[in-house]
Design a protein around this motif. Structure first.
Motif: not given
Length: 132
Positions: A30-32, A75-81, A99-117
């Protein structure tokens, strides 16, 4: 004095964990991205152009693109946070055995990472078109 040595040992122990390196990688990534967009943004600054501190051939920005870029930055800063929060939730649930909550969190993290990118890519494409 012993507490300093104890804290340093704990900090070094944290560096042995995969989770720490993942978060450090996200921070560096995110810094780069932020640094790259900031370099383009400074080339379009009208004050720097007036003072002749920038040697690029960028057009002057009107109010519409400035508002678009400002909102994109927010929105970039919010999605990074949110990405960091979801990564933290993923590690928390994984450690606790959810495990179920972890997989949901992983999908959400991947989604918000994709939004930030996507937001940063849109900003870079905008500046690439705006500056010759």
């Amino acid at each position: 004095m012993k507490w300093i040595i104890h804290d340093l040992k704990e900090a070094l122990a944290q560096l042995k964990r995969k989770e720490t390196w993942l978060v450090i990688t996200l921070l560096v990534g995110f810094g780069i991205i932020t640094y790259t967009i900031l370099q383009f943004a400074l080339k379009t600054d009208s004050v720097l152009m007036y003072l002749r501190h920038t040697a690029s051939a960028c057009r002057q920005l009107s109010n519409g693109p400035i508002i678009f870029l400002f909102c994109g930055m927010i929105f970039f800063v919010f999605s990074c946070a949110i990405t960091f929060g979801e990564v933290q939730r993923y590690f928390h649930f994984k450690q606790r055995g959810g495990h179920y909550q972890a997989s949901q969190s992983f999908r959400a993290a991947f989604f918000w990472l994709a939004v930030a990118i996507a937001i940063s890519t849109a900003g870079l494409l905008f500046f690439n078109e705006y500056c010759r």
